[in-house]
Write a protein that holds these residues in place. Structure first.
Motif, short mmCIF file in Angstrom:
data_model
loop_
_atom_site.label_atom_id
_atom_site.label_comp_id
_atom_site.label_asym_id
_atom_site.label_seq_id
_atom_site.Cartn_x
_atom_site.Cartn_y
_atom_site.Cartn_z
N GLU A 1 0.71 -1.39 -0.34
CA GLU A 1 -0.32 0.11 0.06
C GLU A 1 1.14 0.88 0.08
O GLU A 1 2.06 1.45 0.92
N VAL A 2 1.02 2.02 -1.02
CA VAL A 2 1.76 2.84 -1.28
C VAL A 2 1.40 4.11 -0.38
O VAL A 2 0.29 4.46 0.37
N PRO A 3 2.84 4.13 0.60
CA PRO A 3 2.29 5.49 1.76
C PRO A 3 1.34 7.70 0.62
O PRO A 3 2.33 7.64 -0.05
N LEU A 4 0.76 7.90 1.26
CA LEU A 4 -0.36 8.68 0.67
C LEU A 4 0.75 9.94 0.22
O LEU A 4 0.91 10.90 -0.46
N SER A 5 1.54 10.19 1.62
CA SER A 5 2.19 11.17 1.94
C SER A 5 3.92 11.13 1.26
O SER A 5 4.05 12.16 1.14
N LEU A 6 4.43 9.61 1.00
CA LEU A 6 5.36 9.67 -0.08
C LEU A 6 5.16 10.67 -1.12
O LEU A 6 5.69 11.25 -2.28
N LEU A 7 3.26 10.37 -2.00
CA LEU A 7 3.25 10.72 -3.48
C LEU A 7 3.03 12.48 -3.28
O LEU A 7 3.17 12.85 -3.68
N LEU B 1 6.74 10.55 -7.37
CA LEU B 1 5.68 9.91 -8.30
C LEU B 1 6.40 9.39 -9.39
O LEU B 1 7.93 9.39 -9.87
N THR C 1 11.99 2.61 3.08
CA THR C 1 11.29 3.00 2.02
C THR C 1 11.63 2.88 0.94
O THR C 1 11.02 3.09 -0.01
N GLN D 1 -4.74 7.51 -4.57
CA GLN D 1 -3.36 8.03 -5.49
C GLN D 1 -3.47 8.62 -6.65
O GLN D 1 -2.78 9.78 -7.40
N THR E 1 -4.21 12.25 -6.61
CA THR E 1 -2.12 12.74 -5.90
C THR E 1 -1.61 12.97 -7.63
O THR E 1 -1.15 13.97 -8.19
N PHE F 1 5.20 5.79 9.42
CA PHE F 1 5.89 6.01 7.92
C PHE F 1 7.25 7.70 7.92
O PHE F 1 5.98 9.01 8.10
N ILE G 1 9.36 10.96 6.87
CA ILE G 1 9.12 11.69 5.88
C ILE G 1 9.70 12.43 6.18
O ILE G 1 9.25 13.52 7.07
#
Lengths: 73, 697
Positions: free
Chosen positions: A21-27, A32, A64, B235, B238, B480, B482
């Motif tokens: 599940e791709v972490p939304l905050s990374l996107l 991207l 990550t 996704q 975004t 997570f 970042i």
């Protein structure tokens, strides 16, 4: 290959994510698919890494980075 | 009217807020969560003024925790008291792309939205040119170029805010259409009165404020079955938003690469270097510690002296009695016990906010993250652990910005082990009693060496217990990490000043109330008692009936006798059997109980017990008196080497501070964790002191 394998100064293009599940905050930070990523600095002990992607300077942990597949430029 | 400021961290949003409101700001708390609520008032014109709401810095309006949901709550709930008439999205020239991501989300909420582009004074410098007219057209909004630092464009921004009714509330619809036309059309048709993007946020977010959730329960429930699809769409959203922004910026934003200075890269190469990076960080740490201890001693001595003077003055002016005693022995020392920490807290936050403002703190987080992670913490735990050397209370509040719950909780739990300044007077006097004043290797003072050892002991215990907690705590929560590495900036003095005032206020009001309350309770327990307490004067006078003593000695002996037979004296005697194995008697027991107000009370309490009067300033007197105290069981000195060491260890490890416990309760929103600290640290302290005492004697 994945991001953490880049050496300082090297660049790659983000190809795919391996997360279940791709972490939304990374996107949301601009990391991207299709974007260029540059390795700026690696912390001692090889973790975390400091990268520039899509105009943002961010630091992420190696765990990550291992989930982000790239093509080296 | 109400104006909400929203923006990415490091865009100068707070500088703009400070510029607009000056010192007319209020910091409060949102109930139940730890994000602070900042509002202020601003005169927009001769007749109009606005309430400015400074929302916490964020990269997106979709929350990844309940704390972050506050932004969404303010902007989605039309009945919210802070629901704005107009929103200002604060962005900056260099990271415009990422800033526009947030803008595009906010714009879709269909509230008038202004885009303020900060640091516009640096456009030329950085070789950036922006086609503002075109960007305004593409984003269908009003744009104001500002420099919060140089106070440029602020008047124009105010004018634009006043004119908010002429700003289009049309959303950037294209995005939802590109994502999934059918899905979004259906959603809109079912609820035509609510903004489409608001509807989308309601059905897609995991963290929604309870109130909002209840209000839209049926809508949220009807989309529960489509969870997987919604995740995919999020996704996509975004990606589309970034595409949309990239397309616009291609037409409106040009960077001349030859103008880039490269200073950032050079600084990063040194400041995050494997060796120099740490050397520089430890030098900065050394500077911080040095200033906390040497610079603050002057104002602290002054405050100490003034508190005593004030108490003496009031004693001489007011008629003697219970009320005067309450003021001079309960309230004033209580307030003094809070005020005395202010110099150190001010110096500490001066440094911390300076490091944060310049962008250096992110580099420290980067350098320390891996090491801290081995102990279950995060790079962000460094700030609380450093702050803990002044006072654990602001330190624990500083743990708020650690994202992972487990990492944050471990940081909160172990921070009280770091040697706070309240332990210092206790250490100083005990070390002076049990460690000879000799030099080792010709340069180091042995006493100073032991004191340094106590600091290391506290830090070591923090690290060891963090490691143990890390191994036993099973938290499955996704965490997570970042962080943004912001550009280096010259700090703005006004911002630093306001931050320091804010943090100091939070300490004084937050912890102060508790320290004051405990001081008053302890005063009551120490100044009331049974029959023997009430007749103390007569009993002591009878004892001296045939011998001549000075009036002063007589008074001191009466005080001492009273304390022994007061309620707190009885409590000290009651716990004596428990603390005897550690080498303490009931007198030390009283001092231990009193330490719950603040640890440094230990010294003052012993002074009263050993009847040297209230003149606790006189360190030599109390030292001599403690040195002369005999342990009736052994016939040796009470404060001999084993007892002294045992006390040092006890003060290093025990959780003796009510203020800290109250803050932990507030920050973790449960009594569980402060109780874990109280009993866990208590057990560690008891066992260690017992071992030290037994081993040494």
């Amino acid at each position: 290959m994945t991001i953490e394998q880049l050496h300082i100064g090297e660049k790659g293009i983000i190809k795919d994510f391996l997360f279940s599940e791709v972490p939304l905050s990374l996107l949301e930070m601009g990391c991207l698919p299709g974007k260029v990523v540059e390795m700026i600095q690696v912390a001692p002990l090889k973790d975390p890494i400091y990268i520039r992607v899509n105009g943002s300077d961010i630091a992420i942990r190696t765990e990550t980075a291992k989930q982000i597949e790239i093509t080296k430029l | 009217m109400k104006v909400a400021l929203i923006g990415n961290p490091n865009t100068g949003k707070t500088s703009l807020f400070n510029q607009l409101t000056g010192l007319n700001q209020k910091v409060g708390n949102y109930p139940g969560i730890t994000v602070s609520k900042k509002t202020g008032s601003c005169k927009l014109s001769a007749t109009e003024s606005a309430t400015i709401i400074d929302l916490p810095g964020t990269y997106s309006i979709t929350p990844s925790s309940l704390d972050e949901a506050i932004v969404l709550d303010t902007l989605v709930d039309t009945k919210n008291k802070a629901y704005p008439d107009v929103i200002v999205v604060v962005s900056e020239v260099e990271n415009l792309k990422r800033n526009l991501y947030l803008f595009s989300q906010v714009k879709d909420l269909e509230i008038p939205t202004i885009l303020a582009i900060n640091m516009a004074d640096q456009l030329e410098n950085k070789g950036i040119s922006i086609d503002v007219a075109m960007l305004e057209k593409e984003l269908n909004t009003k744009i104001v170029l500002i420099s919060a630092k140089k106070n440029q464009g602020i008047d124009e921004l105010k004018k634009t805010m006043l004119d908010y009714q002429n700003i289009s509330t049309k959303p950037l619809e294209e995005i939802s259409k590109r994502m999934d036309t059918d899905f979004f059309e259906k959603l809109k048709n079912e609820n035509p009165k609510i903004a489409l993007y608001t509807l989308w946020l309601l059905i897609s977010q995991e963290f929604l404020p309870e109130k909002t959730k209840n209000e839209y329960q049926s809508l949220i429930d009807s989309y529960k079955s489509e969870k997987a699809k919604i995740k995919k769409l999020q996704q996509k959203e975004t990606i589309y938003r970034y595409q949309f922004i990239n397309d616009i910026l291609k037409k409106t934003y040009v960077v001349d690469k030859s103008k880039a200075s490269g200073i950032q890269a050079k600084l990063d190469r040194i400041l995050t270097h494997k060796i120099f990076g740490y050397v520089i960080f430890f030098l900065i740490l050394a500077l911080i510690f040095q200033s906390i201890f040497s610079w603050s001693s002057i104002p602290m001595d002054f405050i100490d002296a003034q508190t005593t003077n004030l108490a003496d003055f009031i004693t001489s002016k007011l008629p003697a009695g219970a009320f005067t005693d309450l003021i001079t022995q309960g309230v004033i020392p209580g307030i003094g016990g809070i005020v005395i920490f202010i110099p150190q807290i001010v110096i500490l936050f001066l440094f911390v906010s300076l490091l944060e403002e310049t962008g250096y703190m992110s580099r420290v987080v980067f350098l320390m993250d891996k090491i801290m992670r081995k102990f279950g913490m995060s790079g962000k735990s460094v700030v609380p652990l450093i702050s803990g050397t002044a006072c654990a209370i602001p330190a624990i509040m500083a743990a708020r910005n650690i994202n992972g719950w487990k990492e944050r909780l471990i940081t909160i739990l172990v921070t009280p082990f770091t040697t706070c300044s309240a332990r210092l007077p206790v250490y100083t006097i005990i070390i002076a009693l049990i460690i000879p004043e000799t030099e080792i290797l010709g340069i180091f003072n042995l006493q100073g060496f032991v004191l340094l050892g106590m600091y290391l002991l506290g830090f070591l215990m923090a690290i060891v217990s963090a490691y143990i907690l890390h191994k036993i705590m099973k938290v499955k929560a996704k965490n997570f990490f970042i962080i943004e590495m912001p550009t280096y900036k010259l700090p703005l003095l006004k911002n630093i000043g306001i931050t320091v005032i804010e943090k100091t206020k939070a300490f004084v009001w937050g912890a102060g109330k508790i320290i004051l309350a405990i001081s008053i309770v302890l005063w009551f327990l120490a100044s009331n008692g049974g029959e023997k307490f009430k007749n103390a004067e007569q009993i002591v006078k009878d004892k001296y009936a045939n011998t001549h003593v000075s009036e002063e000695q007589l008074q001191n002996d009466i005080s001492s006798y009273q304390l022994e037979h007061s309620y707190i004296g009885q409590m000290g005697k009651a716990i004596e059997p428990v603390i005897r194995p550690l080498g303490y008697d009931w007198k030390i027991g009283i001092a231990l109980i009193s330490s719950f107000a603040a640890r440094e009370v230990f010294v003052g309490t012993l002074a009263t017990i050993y009847s040297i009067g209230n003149d606790t300033d006189d360190e030599t007197t109390i030292k001599e008196r403690m040195n002369a105290e005999i342990n009736p069981d052994t016939g040796k000195k009470r404060f001999d080497f084993p007892t002294g060491m045992s006390l040092l260890v006890f003060y290093a490890f025990a959780m003796q501070c009510m203020g800290t416990l109250a803050i932990v309760k507030k920050e973790t929103n449960s009594w569980k964790w402060p109780l874990v600290q109280l009993f866990g640290m208590g057990a560690i302290a008891y066992v260690s002191s017992f071992l030290v005492y037994t081993f040494l004697s």
